[in-house]
Design a protein around this motif. Structure first.
Motif, PDB file in Angstrom:
ATOM      1  N   GLU A 196      42.490  40.996  39.249  1.00 29.58           N
ATOM      2  CA  GLU A 196      43.280  40.334  40.292  1.00 29.58           C
ATOM      3  C   GLU A 196      44.663  40.968  40.376  1.00 29.58           C
ATOM      4  O   GLU A 196      45.185  41.230  41.473  1.00 29.58           O
ATOM      5  N   ALA A 197      45.268  41.218  39.214  1.00 26.75           N
ATOM      6  CA  ALA A 197      46.586  41.849  39.212  1.00 26.75           C
ATOM      7  C   ALA A 197      46.532  43.201  39.906  1.00 26.75           C
ATOM      8  O   ALA A 197      47.410  43.537  40.724  1.00 26.75           O
ATOM      9  N   LYS A 239      41.604  34.232  45.330  1.00 24.68           N
ATOM     10  CA  LYS A 239      41.458  35.677  45.107  1.00 24.68           C
ATOM     11  C   LYS A 239      41.419  36.419  46.444  1.00 24.68           C
ATOM     12  O   LYS A 239      40.557  37.272  46.685  1.00 24.68           O
ATOM     13  N   ILE A 257      53.937  39.414  38.979  1.00 31.34           N
ATOM     14  CA  ILE A 257      52.630  38.854  38.631  1.00 31.34           C
ATOM     15  C   ILE A 257      52.625  38.357  37.191  1.00 31.34           C
ATOM     16  O   ILE A 257      52.996  39.086  36.262  1.00 31.34           O
ATOM     17  N   LYS A 309      43.892  32.401  41.471  1.00 34.32           N
ATOM     18  CA  LYS A 309      42.509  32.534  41.015  1.00 34.32           C
ATOM     19  C   LYS A 309      41.554  31.717  41.879  1.00 34.32           C
ATOM     20  O   LYS A 309      40.362  32.031  41.945  1.00 34.32           O
ATOM     21  N   TYR A 323      50.074  37.147  34.326  1.00 27.65           N
ATOM     22  CA  TYR A 323      48.682  37.072  33.868  1.00 27.65           C
ATOM     23  C   TYR A 323      48.610  35.936  32.856  1.00 27.65           C
ATOM     24  O   TYR A 323      49.007  36.082  31.703  1.00 27.65           O
ATOM     25  N   VAL A 371      47.828  35.062  38.025  1.00 24.16           N
ATOM     26  CA  VAL A 371      46.442  35.524  38.096  1.00 24.16           C
ATOM     27  C   VAL A 371      45.713  35.173  36.806  1.00 24.16           C
ATOM     28  O   VAL A 371      46.335  34.891  35.781  1.00 24.16           O
ATOM     29  N   SER A 372      44.373  35.219  36.898  1.00 22.98           N
ATOM     30  CA  SER A 372      43.562  34.914  35.717  1.00 22.98           C
ATOM     31  C   SER A 372      42.804  36.121  35.193  1.00 22.98           C
ATOM     32  O   SER A 372      42.150  36.033  34.156  1.00 22.98           O
ATOM     33  N   HIS A 409      48.962  29.915  41.646  1.00 25.58           N
ATOM     34  CA  HIS A 409      47.867  30.545  40.924  1.00 25.58           C
ATOM     35  C   HIS A 409      46.833  30.962  41.961  1.00 25.58           C
ATOM     36  O   HIS A 409      46.292  30.116  42.666  1.00 25.58           O
TER      37      HIS A 409
END
Length: 379
Positions: free
Chosen positions: A70-71, A47, A82, A44, A84, A65-66, A42
Motif C-alpha cells: 500500500e505504501a 486501498k 505515510i 486499508k 505503516y 497503511v497496513s 487509515h
C-alpha cells in the motif's frame, strides 16, 4: 479510470455511493478539527487512490497503511507522508529503507525490545535514521505494550540511543467494535486517550522525545469528547461504514457507502429463496454481525437504488451463489417479488473484507454516472 452507467455493469460489482462517501469524509474531518488534532486516515479499508485523494482534499494530513505494498502504491500516486501501522518485521526493513531512499516519509512502529533492536541495528548498518513510533496497548485488544510497563522506556532508549528518530506513541482501541452505546464508546475513547498520553509523558519524563501521540478507531474517534495531549487521530472504515458500525451505533444504514450490486439468477420457491450471483467470493465470509445485537447474515438486501428492504437478508452464501430470504415467514411468491434478472444491492457486514474481494470499485455519482476506480491488492 473510465465512466459507465449502473445498468451496464456486470455483477457482482462493488459500488461506492459517492455522496455518502463524501459526507462520511466530511463528518470525520470535522470531528478531528473540532477536537484540535491532525487527522491521518487509515486507507486499508479502501486501498484506492481516488478515495485517499478525497480524504486529503478534505484536510487529512498523511495516511496510515497496513502493508508496505500500500505504501508503494500510494507513494507512486503522490502521497509522501505515510505511517505503516503494523509491527515492523525485520525482513521488511529492506523494503522500508527503499521507500525512504526514494523520498517517502515512511514511519514505522514496534512494540518490543527485539523489534526495536532489529530496527536500530539495521538502521545503523545502512546509515538510516528510521522514524519509529511505539505501539501502546490501551484496551487489551491486540498489539502494543501497556503504558505503565518498564519495557516502554527500554524500547524508547534502544531506538533513541541507537540513532533512530523516536517519533512518538500510537494506539488503537479495537475493542470499540464490541460496544454499542455512546456512553461506553466515549468511556473507551477517554481510556484510549489517557493511556496513550500517559505513555508519552513517561517517555518525556526521562528525557526521550515523543512529538506524536496518535490514537484512533472509527467508533472512538467519532465519540471522543476531548483529546487533550493527543496530536493525531486515525480511523479507516468510517469512509464507507458497514453493518458492524451500524450495530456499534456510529452510523445509519443510509450512511453506508459501499454495497455489492448483484443479479437474481434463480429461485427456490418452496423455501422462499431468491438466488443471486453474489456469494462469499463477493461479500467475503465475514459474519461480524452474528455476535451482535442484530444479525444481518451476509448482508442487508437493498433495491438497486440502495433503499434497504426491511427483513430481507443475504441469509446464506456459497462461493458464487447467495441466498436472499425474508426473516421469519418465507416470501410466499419469491419469483414475483424478485424476478430473474432483478438487480439488488447488498450492504456488507465488514467493508474492509468485502472491498478486498474486488480489484476495482464503481463509484456512483448523484447524477447516475459511474467511474471505475482501481483497488490495490496484495502485500
Amino acid at each position: 479510470m473510465h465512466s459507465s452507467s449502473l445498468d451496464t455493469l456486470d455483477t457482482p460489482a462493488a459500488l461506492i455511493a459517492l455522496p455518502r462517501m463524501q459526507r462520511n469524509i466530511a463528518r470525520m474531518q470535522q470531528q478531528a478539527n473540532a477536537l484540535g488534532v491532525r487527522f491521518r486516515p487509515h486507507v486499508k479499508t479502501t486501498k484506492c487512490a481516488p478515495v485517499a485523494a478525497a480524504q486529503i482534499a478534505a484536510g487529512a494530513h498523511g495516511i496510515t497503511v497496513s502493508t508496505l505494498k500500500e505504501a508503494d502504491q500510494f507513494f507512486a500516486n503522490g502521497v509522501t507522508d505515510i505511517l505503516y501501522a503494523v509491527g515492523m518485521a525485520a525482513h521488511r526493513l529492506d523494503h522500508a529503507l527503499a521507500l525512504r531512499r526514494r523520498g517517502c516519509d515512511l514511519k514505522i512502529i514496534t512494540d518490543s525490545l527485539d523489534g526495536a533492536r532489529a530496527i536500530a541495528d539495521f538502521g545503523r548498518r545502512h546509515g538510516e535514521a528510521f522514524e519509529v513510533l511505539i505501539e501502546i496497548d490501551t484496551d487489551g485488544h491486540r498489539s502494543g505494550i501497556r503504558p505503565e510497563e518498564d519495557a516502554l522506556l527500554d524500547i524508547g532508549r534502544v531506538l533513541h540511543d541507537g540513532g533512530m528518530r523516536l517519533g512518538g506513541v500510537l494506539t488503537h482501541a479495537g475493542s470499540s467494535y464490541e460496544l454499542n452505546t455512546p456512553a461506553a464508546l466515549a468511556a473507551l475513547a477517554e481510556q484510549e486517550r489517557a493511556g496513550c498520553v500517559q505513555a508519552a509523558e513517561r517517555l518525556r519524563a526521562v528525557g526521550l522525545p515523543c512529538p506524536v501521540v496518535s490514537v484512533g478507531s472509527t467508533p472512538t474517534a467519532l465519540e471522543a469528547t476531548r483529546l487533550d495531549g493527543v496530536t493525531e487521530l486515525r480511523a479507516g472504515v468510517y469512509v464507507f461504514f458497514d453493518l458492524v458500525m451500524h450495530n456499534v451505533g456510529v452510523c445509519r444504514t443510509d450512511d453506508i457507502a459501499l454495497s455489492v450490486l448483484t443479479t437474481v439468477i434463480g429461485h427456490q420457491a418452496e423455501k422462499g429463496w431468491a438466488i443471486v450471483d453474489a456469494g462469499w467470493m463477493a461479500m467475503s465470509r465475514d459474519r461480524g454481525t452474528a455476535r451482535m445485537g442484530q444479525d444481518f447474515g451476509y448482508g442487508q438486501v437493498c433495491t438497486v437504488d440502495g433503499e434497504p428492504l426491511p427483513g430481507y437478508l443475504l441469509s446464506g452464501a456459497n462461493q458464487e451463489h447467495g441466498i436472499v430470504s425474508r426473516e421469519g415467514t418465507p416470501e410466499p411468491d419469491v419469483a414475483t417479488r424478485f424476478p430473474v434478472g432483478t438487480r439488488l444491492r447488498i450492504l456488507p457486514n465488514h467493508a474492509c473484507a468485502t472491498g478486498a474481494q474486488f480489484p476495482e470499485y464503481h463509484a456512483l455519482a448523484e447524477d447516475g454516472t459511474v467511474q471505475t476506480w482501481s483497488r490495490f491488492h496484495g502485500w
